[in-house]
Design a protein around this motif. Structure first.
Motif, PDB file in Angstrom:
ATOM      1  N   TYR A 162     -12.083  12.181 -11.794  1.00 54.64           N
ATOM      2  CA  TYR A 162     -10.875  13.118 -11.688  1.00 54.64           C
ATOM      3  C   TYR A 162     -11.408  14.369 -11.007  1.00 54.64           C
ATOM      4  CZ  TYR A 162      -7.686  16.564 -13.137  1.00 54.64           C
ATOM      5  OH  TYR A 162      -6.834  17.797 -13.188  1.00 54.64           O
ATOM      6  N   ILE A 163     -10.839  14.569  -9.732  1.00 55.85           N
ATOM      7  CA  ILE A 163     -11.295  15.925  -9.043  1.00 55.85           C
ATOM      8  C   ILE A 163      -9.992  16.550  -8.574  1.00 55.85           C
ATOM      9  CG2 ILE A 163     -13.343  14.471  -8.008  1.00 55.85           C
ATOM     10  CD1 ILE A 163     -11.922  14.463  -5.283  1.00 55.85           C
ATOM     11  N   ARG A 164     -10.273  17.710  -8.037  1.00 53.81           N
ATOM     12  CA  ARG A 164      -9.232  18.569  -7.717  1.00 53.81           C
ATOM     13  C   ARG A 164      -9.390  19.445  -6.661  1.00 53.81           C
ATOM     14  NH1 ARG A 164      -7.806  22.258 -12.677  1.00 53.81           N
ATOM     15  NH2 ARG A 164      -6.041  22.794 -11.118  1.00 53.81           N
ATOM     16  N   LYS A 181     -17.204  12.526   2.690  1.00 49.75           N
ATOM     17  CA  LYS A 181     -18.102  11.392   2.687  1.00 49.75           C
ATOM     18  C   LYS A 181     -18.232  10.949   1.135  1.00 49.75           C
ATOM     19  CE  LYS A 181     -22.375  10.080   5.032  1.00 49.75           C
ATOM     20  NZ  LYS A 181     -23.512  10.287   4.379  1.00 49.75           N
ATOM     21  N   SER A 182     -18.470  11.599   0.192  1.00 48.51           N
ATOM     22  CA  SER A 182     -18.914  11.394  -1.080  1.00 48.51           C
ATOM     23  C   SER A 182     -17.593  10.687  -1.757  1.00 48.51           C
ATOM     24  CB  SER A 182     -19.311  12.651  -2.061  1.00 48.51           C
ATOM     25  OG  SER A 182     -18.067  13.214  -2.582  1.00 48.51           O
ATOM     26  N   ILE A 183     -16.402  10.895  -1.340  1.00 49.53           N
ATOM     27  CA  ILE A 183     -15.179  10.208  -1.712  1.00 49.53           C
ATOM     28  C   ILE A 183     -15.139   8.619  -1.161  1.00 49.53           C
ATOM     29  CG2 ILE A 183     -12.696   9.926  -1.336  1.00 49.53           C
ATOM     30  CD1 ILE A 183     -12.476  13.119  -1.766  1.00 49.53           C
ATOM     31  N   GLN A 184     -15.736   8.613   0.170  1.00 53.33           N
ATOM     32  CA  GLN A 184     -15.526   7.330   0.775  1.00 53.33           C
ATOM     33  C   GLN A 184     -16.802   6.427   0.072  1.00 53.33           C
ATOM     34  OE1 GLN A 184     -16.016   8.910   4.629  1.00 53.33           O
ATOM     35  NE2 GLN A 184     -13.938   8.231   5.343  1.00 53.33           N
ATOM     36  N   GLU A 185     -17.842   6.982  -0.151  1.00 54.78           N
ATOM     37  CA  GLU A 185     -18.985   6.371  -0.915  1.00 54.78           C
ATOM     38  C   GLU A 185     -18.658   6.128  -2.368  1.00 54.78           C
ATOM     39  OE1 GLU A 185     -22.473   8.518   1.736  1.00 54.78           O
ATOM     40  OE2 GLU A 185     -22.162   9.174  -0.641  1.00 54.78           O
ATOM     41  N   ASP A 186     -17.994   6.605  -3.145  1.00 51.79           N
ATOM     42  CA  ASP A 186     -17.483   6.436  -4.365  1.00 51.79           C
ATOM     43  C   ASP A 186     -16.542   5.335  -4.380  1.00 51.79           C
ATOM     44  OD1 ASP A 186     -19.158   8.361  -5.790  1.00 51.79           O
ATOM     45  OD2 ASP A 186     -17.351   9.858  -5.819  1.00 51.79           O
ATOM     46  N   ILE A 187     -15.655   5.430  -3.694  1.00 49.38           N
ATOM     47  CA  ILE A 187     -14.560   4.437  -3.464  1.00 49.38           C
ATOM     48  C   ILE A 187     -15.049   2.963  -3.043  1.00 49.38           C
ATOM     49  CG2 ILE A 187     -12.631   3.509  -1.831  1.00 49.38           C
ATOM     50  CD1 ILE A 187     -11.640   5.750  -3.767  1.00 49.38           C
ATOM     51  N   ALA A 188     -16.114   3.039  -2.018  1.00 50.26           N
ATOM     52  CA  ALA A 188     -16.748   1.717  -1.647  1.00 50.26           C
ATOM     53  C   ALA A 188     -17.464   1.032  -2.815  1.00 50.26           C
ATOM     54  CB  ALA A 188     -17.802   2.106  -0.524  1.00 50.26           C
ATOM     55  N   ASN A 189     -18.408   2.066  -3.724  1.00 48.83           N
ATOM     56  CA  ASN A 189     -18.949   1.652  -4.900  1.00 48.83           C
ATOM     57  C   ASN A 189     -18.095   1.417  -6.094  1.00 48.83           C
ATOM     58  OD1 ASN A 189     -21.541   1.792  -3.630  1.00 48.83           O
ATOM     59  ND2 ASN A 189     -21.534   4.049  -3.875  1.00 48.83           N
ATOM     60  N   GLY A 190     -16.718   1.314  -5.819  1.00 48.07           N
ATOM     61  CA  GLY A 190     -15.894   0.620  -6.855  1.00 48.07           C
ATOM     62  C   GLY A 190     -15.363   1.656  -7.871  1.00 48.07           C
ATOM     63  N   GLN A 240      -2.568  18.845  11.365  1.00 46.20           N
ATOM     64  CA  GLN A 240      -3.707  18.389  12.404  1.00 46.20           C
ATOM     65  C   GLN A 240      -5.011  18.349  11.654  1.00 46.20           C
ATOM     66  OE1 GLN A 240      -3.755  17.121  15.506  1.00 46.20           O
ATOM     67  NE2 GLN A 240      -1.306  17.098  15.104  1.00 46.20           N
ATOM     68  N   PRO A 241      -5.639  19.141  10.965  1.00 45.04           N
ATOM     69  CA  PRO A 241      -6.967  19.313  10.472  1.00 45.04           C
ATOM     70  C   PRO A 241      -7.130  18.315   9.457  1.00 45.04           C
ATOM     71  CG  PRO A 241      -6.090  21.224   9.836  1.00 45.04           C
ATOM     72  CD  PRO A 241      -5.044  20.433  10.718  1.00 45.04           C
ATOM     73  N   GLU A 242      -6.022  17.208   8.896  1.00 42.57           N
ATOM     74  CA  GLU A 242      -6.081  16.481   7.702  1.00 42.57           C
ATOM     75  C   GLU A 242      -6.495  14.971   8.410  1.00 42.57           C
ATOM     76  OE1 GLU A 242      -6.351  17.773   4.921  1.00 42.57           O
ATOM     77  OE2 GLU A 242      -5.925  19.728   6.038  1.00 42.57           O
ATOM     78  N   ILE A 243      -5.989  14.894   9.689  1.00 44.70           N
ATOM     79  CA  ILE A 243      -6.021  13.563  10.259  1.00 44.70           C
ATOM     80  C   ILE A 243      -7.641  13.174  10.285  1.00 44.70           C
ATOM     81  CG2 ILE A 243      -5.836  12.415  12.225  1.00 44.70           C
ATOM     82  CD1 ILE A 243      -3.571  14.166  13.102  1.00 44.70           C
ATOM     83  N   GLY A 244      -7.716  11.832   9.731  1.00 46.05           N
ATOM     84  CA  GLY A 244      -9.236  11.165   9.677  1.00 46.05           C
ATOM     85  C   GLY A 244      -9.933  11.318   8.140  1.00 46.05           C
ATOM     86  N   LEU A 245      -9.070  12.330   7.578  1.00 43.95           N
ATOM     87  CA  LEU A 245      -9.673  12.338   6.059  1.00 43.95           C
ATOM     88  C   LEU A 245      -9.183  10.988   5.393  1.00 43.95           C
ATOM     89  CD1 LEU A 245      -8.472  15.808   4.995  1.00 43.95           C
ATOM     90  CD2 LEU A 245     -10.854  15.159   5.061  1.00 43.95           C
ATOM     91  N   PRO A 246     -10.020  10.697   4.231  1.00 42.34           N
ATOM     92  CA  PRO A 246      -9.592   9.511   3.592  1.00 42.34           C
ATOM     93  C   PRO A 246      -8.235   9.409   3.065  1.00 42.34           C
ATOM     94  CG  PRO A 246     -11.613  10.429   2.510  1.00 42.34           C
ATOM     95  CD  PRO A 246     -10.988  11.379   3.631  1.00 42.34           C
ATOM     96  N   ARG A 247      -7.485   8.397   3.157  1.00 37.32           N
ATOM     97  CA  ARG A 247      -5.982   8.260   3.127  1.00 37.32           C
ATOM     98  C   ARG A 247      -6.106   7.756   1.742  1.00 37.32           C
ATOM     99  NH1 ARG A 247      -2.040   4.536   6.961  1.00 37.32           N
ATOM    100  NH2 ARG A 247      -0.723   4.106   5.219  1.00 37.32           N
ATOM    101  N   PRO A 248      -4.872   8.312   0.889  1.00 38.59           N
ATOM    102  CA  PRO A 248      -4.684   7.697  -0.542  1.00 38.59           C
ATOM    103  C   PRO A 248      -3.912   6.530  -0.450  1.00 38.59           C
ATOM    104  CG  PRO A 248      -3.775  10.088  -0.070  1.00 38.59           C
ATOM    105  CD  PRO A 248      -4.298   9.766   1.142  1.00 38.59           C
ATOM    106  N   ASP A 249      -4.590   5.790  -1.471  1.00 36.08           N
ATOM    107  CA  ASP A 249      -3.805   4.249  -1.561  1.00 36.08           C
ATOM    108  C   ASP A 249      -2.315   4.590  -2.071  1.00 36.08           C
ATOM    109  OD1 ASP A 249      -5.809   2.334  -0.675  1.00 36.08           O
ATOM    110  OD2 ASP A 249      -7.313   3.255  -2.275  1.00 36.08           O
ATOM    111  N   ILE A 250      -2.267   5.651  -2.966  1.00 36.58           N
ATOM    112  CA  ILE A 250      -1.078   5.896  -3.388  1.00 36.58           C
ATOM    113  C   ILE A 250      -0.911   7.449  -3.552  1.00 36.58           C
ATOM    114  CG2 ILE A 250      -1.558   5.529  -5.881  1.00 36.58           C
ATOM    115  CD1 ILE A 250       1.956   4.824  -4.384  1.00 36.58           C
ATOM    116  N   CYS A 251       0.125   8.028  -3.367  1.00 36.61           N
ATOM    117  CA  CYS A 251       0.573   9.474  -3.644  1.00 36.61           C
ATOM    118  C   CYS A 251       1.614   9.575  -4.322  1.00 36.61           C
ATOM    119  CB  CYS A 251       0.533  10.294  -2.453  1.00 36.61           C
ATOM    120  SG  CYS A 251       1.085  11.874  -2.758  1.00 36.61           S
TER     121      CYS A 251
END
Ligand code: ADP
Ligand code: 2DT
Ligand code: MG
Length: 220
Positions: free
Chosen positions: A42-44, A84-93, A124-135
């Protein structure tokens, strides 16, 4: 060494106005998903612990001032430094529950009615960030929110700002996919159940969704 790939985690964002119940529901969702056997973080945002986060914290507390565009970019940078750490965590399950994200970022800045800080500019600066699967957008009326206590002492915690933020959230979410609007005026338990249904459905179809995507431009 096996070749089976780890099932990726889900990126779940919880959004809404002040006192909509975001933090309470993030905790409940974390506990629920953990009980279901998921590894959950859980992050904020803002993450006030990083050097950029400390600048944001002093701005929100009112102890420093920042130019509108400048502070906006710092809020965005605060997400990029964790991307990057979000992407890595997601990839690691690992499934990540996020309390506020790019949507708050765009909406609170655009609500300042600075003539050169539109919702489009702010996105604009949000483009390219990890995209939520659900919001999950926790939707609550001004009256219901008021019953949950008075305004705090931080910047933005006033009626005029909250009214503009409410309108802009609506505008933004009309233009986003993968958003689920949750009636946050119900009891803590009822809201939690409604969220569980939506998130379970999302997690269930992750296999079909493919890898974690990235945020794209605003569409009309
Ligand atoms: P947020 O993180 O969106 O600002 P919180 O989760 O901190 O909201 O909740 C704000 C206040 O409202 C807290 O006192 C919390 O206990 C209360 N609250 C949260 N959800 C509900 C609900 N569904 N019904 C009544 N009170 C609630
Ligand atoms: P809380 O810590 O109580 O959630 O308040 N905000 C947040 C922005 O202006 N831009 C952003 O990118 C984000 C994530 C919303 C945080 C306050 O900061 C605002 C309320
Ligand atoms: Mg909160």
């Amino acid at each position: 060494v096996g070749h089976e790939s780890t099932r990726r985690g889900a990126l779940v964002v919880v959004e809404g106005l002040d006192r909509a119940g975001k933090s309470s529901q993030c905790e409940k969702l974390r506990d629920y998903l953990s009980e279901q056997g998921h590894t959950v973080k859980y992050i904020r945002f803002p993450d006030r612990t990083t050097p950029i986060g400390k600048l944001i914290d002093s701005y929100l507390r009112g102890s420093t001032d920042q130019e509108d565009h400048s502070i906006h970019l710092l809020f965005s940078a605060n997400r990029w430094e964790l991307a990057k750490s979000i992407q890595e965590d997601i990839a690691n399950g690992i499934t990540i529950i996020v309390d506020r994200y790019s949507y708050s970022g765009a909406v609170y800045s655009a609500a300042k009615a600075n003539p050169t800080l539109s919702l489009e500019w702010a996105w604009q600066p949000e483009i390219g960030l990890p995209r939520p699967d659900i919001c999950l957008f926790l939707s609550i009326s001004a009256e219901e929110a008021a019953k949950r206590g008075g305004f705090g002492a931080e910047r933005y915690e006033n009626e005029a700002m909250q009214t503009r933020v409410r309108e802009l959230f609506r505008t933004l979410f009309e233009r986003q996919e993968d958003v689920s609007i949750i009636d946050a005026g119900k009891s803590l338990e009822e809201v939690s159940k409604d969220i569980q249904v939506v998130v379970s459905e999302c997690v269930g179809r992750l296999g079909a969704t493919g890898p974690l995507r990235t945020l794209g431009p605003l569409v009309n």
